[in-house]
Write a protein that holds these residues in place. Structure first.
Motif, mmCIF file in Angstrom:
data_model
loop_
_atom_site.group_PDB
_atom_site.id
_atom_site.type_symbol
_atom_site.label_atom_id
_atom_site.label_comp_id
_atom_site.label_asym_id
_atom_site.label_seq_id
_atom_site.Cartn_x
_atom_site.Cartn_y
_atom_site.Cartn_z
ATOM 1 N N UNK A 1 -4.924 -16.756 -4.575
ATOM 2 C CA UNK A 1 -6.047 -15.844 -4.844
ATOM 3 C C UNK A 1 -7.283 -16.074 -3.987
ATOM 4 N N UNK A 2 -7.366 -17.169 -3.232
ATOM 5 C CA UNK A 2 -8.629 -17.460 -2.550
ATOM 6 C C UNK A 2 -9.010 -16.372 -1.542
ATOM 7 N N UNK A 3 -8.008 -15.857 -0.820
ATOM 8 C CA UNK A 3 -8.332 -14.820 0.169
ATOM 9 C C UNK A 3 -8.693 -13.500 -0.513
ATOM 10 N N UNK A 4 -8.075 -13.225 -1.662
ATOM 11 C CA UNK A 4 -8.444 -12.035 -2.434
ATOM 12 C C UNK A 4 -9.886 -12.134 -2.920
ATOM 13 N N UNK A 5 -10.285 -13.325 -3.341
ATOM 14 C CA UNK A 5 -11.653 -13.519 -3.814
ATOM 15 C C UNK A 5 -12.681 -13.308 -2.703
ATOM 16 N N UNK A 6 -12.305 -13.677 -1.485
ATOM 17 C CA UNK A 6 -13.237 -13.532 -0.354
ATOM 18 C C UNK A 6 -13.481 -12.070 0.005
ATOM 19 N N UNK A 7 -12.576 -11.179 -0.371
ATOM 20 C CA UNK A 7 -12.778 -9.771 -0.029
ATOM 21 C C UNK A 7 -14.026 -9.195 -0.712
ATOM 22 N N UNK A 8 -14.460 -9.819 -1.821
ATOM 23 C CA UNK A 8 -15.697 -9.360 -2.467
ATOM 24 C C UNK A 8 -16.888 -9.499 -1.527
ATOM 25 N N UNK A 9 -16.884 -10.524 -0.688
ATOM 26 C CA UNK A 9 -17.965 -10.695 0.282
ATOM 27 C C UNK A 9 -17.941 -9.577 1.317
ATOM 28 N N UNK A 10 -16.742 -9.202 1.756
ATOM 29 C CA UNK A 10 -16.613 -8.117 2.743
ATOM 30 C C UNK A 10 -17.114 -6.805 2.150
ATOM 31 N N UNK B 1 -21.522 6.807 -3.646
ATOM 32 C CA UNK B 1 -21.393 6.752 -5.103
ATOM 33 C C UNK B 1 -20.082 7.360 -5.562
ATOM 34 N N UNK B 2 -19.707 8.510 -4.986
ATOM 35 C CA UNK B 2 -18.437 9.128 -5.351
ATOM 36 C C UNK B 2 -17.250 8.253 -4.916
ATOM 37 N N UNK B 3 -17.379 7.641 -3.746
ATOM 38 C CA UNK B 3 -16.315 6.742 -3.271
ATOM 39 C C UNK B 3 -16.155 5.551 -4.211
ATOM 40 N N UNK B 4 -17.284 4.956 -4.588
ATOM 41 C CA UNK B 4 -17.241 3.795 -5.476
ATOM 42 C C UNK B 4 -16.690 4.153 -6.849
ATOM 43 N N UNK B 5 -16.985 5.369 -7.297
ATOM 44 C CA UNK B 5 -16.531 5.801 -8.618
ATOM 45 C C UNK B 5 -15.007 5.774 -8.726
ATOM 46 N N UNK B 6 -14.340 6.113 -7.626
ATOM 47 C CA UNK B 6 -12.876 6.139 -7.646
ATOM 48 C C UNK B 6 -12.268 4.807 -7.172
ATOM 49 N N UNK B 7 -12.942 4.113 -6.245
ATOM 50 C CA UNK B 7 -12.355 2.912 -5.654
ATOM 51 C C UNK B 7 -12.535 1.669 -6.519
ATOM 52 N N UNK B 8 -13.698 1.518 -7.126
ATOM 53 C CA UNK B 8 -13.981 0.280 -7.848
ATOM 54 C C UNK B 8 -13.036 0.039 -9.030
ATOM 55 N N UNK B 9 -12.721 1.067 -9.853
ATOM 56 C CA UNK B 9 -11.758 0.800 -10.943
ATOM 57 C C UNK B 9 -10.404 0.325 -10.443
ATOM 58 N N UNK B 10 -9.957 0.854 -9.300
ATOM 59 C CA UNK B 10 -8.678 0.422 -8.736
ATOM 60 C C UNK B 10 -8.750 -1.046 -8.329
ATOM 61 N N UNK B 11 -9.864 -1.438 -7.717
ATOM 62 C CA UNK B 11 -10.046 -2.835 -7.304
ATOM 63 C C UNK B 11 -10.038 -3.759 -8.519
ATOM 64 N N UNK B 12 -10.778 -3.369 -9.558
ATOM 65 C CA UNK B 12 -10.830 -4.192 -10.771
ATOM 66 C C UNK B 12 -9.447 -4.336 -11.405
ATOM 67 N N UNK C 1 -6.483 -3.991 -9.969
ATOM 68 C CA UNK C 1 -5.588 -4.770 -9.115
ATOM 69 C C UNK C 1 -5.890 -6.257 -9.219
ATOM 70 N N UNK C 2 -7.178 -6.616 -9.182
ATOM 71 C CA UNK C 2 -7.515 -8.033 -9.267
ATOM 72 C C UNK C 2 -7.171 -8.599 -10.642
ATOM 73 N N UNK C 3 -7.441 -7.823 -11.684
ATOM 74 C CA UNK C 3 -7.083 -8.273 -13.025
ATOM 75 C C UNK C 3 -5.584 -8.468 -13.176
ATOM 76 N N UNK C 4 -4.806 -7.552 -12.629
ATOM 77 C CA UNK C 4 -3.338 -7.667 -12.673
ATOM 78 C C UNK C 4 -2.871 -8.910 -11.920
ATOM 79 N N UNK C 5 -3.483 -9.188 -10.774
ATOM 80 C CA UNK C 5 -3.111 -10.357 -9.975
ATOM 81 C C UNK C 5 -3.315 -11.640 -10.765
ATOM 82 N N UNK C 6 -4.471 -11.754 -11.399
ATOM 83 C CA UNK C 6 -4.745 -12.975 -12.167
ATOM 84 C C UNK C 6 -3.832 -13.081 -13.386
ATOM 85 N N UNK C 7 -3.480 -11.955 -13.968
ATOM 86 C CA UNK C 7 -2.574 -11.984 -15.120
ATOM 87 C C UNK C 7 -1.186 -12.481 -14.701
ATOM 88 N N UNK C 8 -0.688 -11.987 -13.583
ATOM 89 C CA UNK C 8 0.628 -12.391 -13.101
ATOM 90 C C UNK C 8 0.638 -13.888 -12.749
#
Length: 338
Positions: free
Chosen positions: A52-61, A299-310, A312-319
């Motif tokens: 997960x370390x590289x996935x976590x770094x994408x938040x900085x990008x 704002x419109x981009x974030x509205x659709x993209x951010x839930x997908x990111x959340x 995906x990351x939540x699923x990764x940590x669950x797995x």
């Protein structure tokens, strides 16, 4: 709420995500000399964040891209004025990433020892410098009328900023050690719990000093509220770790970091880069933001993209929620060898 104000807080939320997630990565890396008795211990420790370390770094990008698009003036002043500190952070992150990938490529102990040292350095340097950078943003730096930084690199190494750097270093270290206790079994888990207690005492003292200084000199009512909640969360996390409740301890450490970052953004608002030499030269949400059309598209981009990111990351940590043990790592190493 105006879109530029909304995006100020969205960028704050992105940096919170980065510091909470990559924060424990930094802590895990810094813990190697304290918890890694042998190579197998160190493999277990590194494997807790390996997937997960590289996935976590994408938040900085994402945070950097959002900052560039929403507040280009802020981005330009920050990256031109703090370029040396940010370059050192970037090089440290590269060093750490390379070390994760290459330490296991050869069996020699000296080879692994060198890469372990680079993991420690690549974790400690960003953990310190992020605190220094954000502390300087909060207290203000010298800017000219064109919003260019006119100080030197050593002006950034002032007492308040160094205390801020020490605070993030200790918060991330404790956060990472608690994460290790959450993700491991047996002796490593017990040693991590004990180390988290010792580190937690020092962290409480240093973090409380920094938050009090921030609130009294640069803060508002909101700063005080968030700082107070961060202090409570940190103390309760310490108590949870004493009781062996790693899940609660980790969750509350994450809340501590989130609330501490919120307190910094509350201190900053409505500025984004205060000028310490002349308030007229300060960058604010109003004069540093992009056009309304740009912010609307974002704002419109974030509205659709951010839930997908959340999701995906939540699923990764669950797995990847299972604990890592010496037995599982040893079996994986033997399988790879044969």
């Amino acid at each position: 709420m105006e879109l530029n104000i909304l995006w100020f807080w969205i960028i704050g939320a992105l940096f919170i995500g980065y510091f909470v997630l990559d924060g424990f990565d930094f802590g895990v890396g810094m813990s190697l000399p304290f918890l890694g008795k042998d190579d197998l211990d160190r493999r277990v420790i590194i494997n807790t964040i390996g997937p997960v370390w590289d996935l976590n770094e994408t938040w900085l990008i994402v945070a950097g891209a959002a900052l560039f698009a929403a507040f280009p003036e802020w981005y330009a002043t920050l990256f031109s004025g703090f370029y040396l500190a940010l370059l050192v952070i970037l090089l440290a992150l590269i060093l750490r990433g390379v070390s994760f990938e290459y330490r296991h490529q050869r069996p020699e102990a000296a080879w692994k020892k060198r890469f372990d040292l680079m993991i420690v350095i690549g974790s400690a340097v960003p953990a310190l410098l992020w605190g220094v950078a954000f502390s300087n943003i909060v207290q203000g730096v010298q800017l000219d009328a064109g919003h260019n930084y006119i100080g030197s690199f050593f002006d950034l190494l002032n007492p308040y900023a160094l205390l801020g750097g020490l605070t993030t270093l200790l918060l991330f270290f404790t956060h990472g050690v608690v994460f290790i206790s959450l993700k491991t079994e047996g002796d490593i888990r017990l040693r991590a719990q004990k180390l988290a207690v010792r580190a937690g005492i020092v962290t409480i003292v240093v973090a409380a000093s920094f938050l009090v200084w921030t609130t009294l000199e640069f803060g508002s009512l909101a700063t005080g509220v968030f700082a107070g909640l961060a202090a409570v969360a940190l103390i309760v996390s310490f108590l949870a770790n004493l009781r062996g409740s790693e899940g609660w301890a980790f969750t509350l450490m994450a809340a501590t970091i989130a609330l501490a970052v919120l307190s910094l953004f509350a201190s900053l608002f409505p500025d984004v880069m205060p000028a310490s030499n002349d308030a007229a030269n300060s960058l604010t949400i109003e004069n540093a933001s992009s056009t309304p059309y740009t912010l609307k598209v974002m704002s419109w981009t974030a509205l659709f993209a951010m839930p997908v990111i959340f999701l995906y990351q939540g699923w990764t940590y669950w797995v990847l929620r299972k604990r890592v043990s010496r037995a599982t790592v040893s079996a994986a190493v033997e399988t790879a060898v044969h």
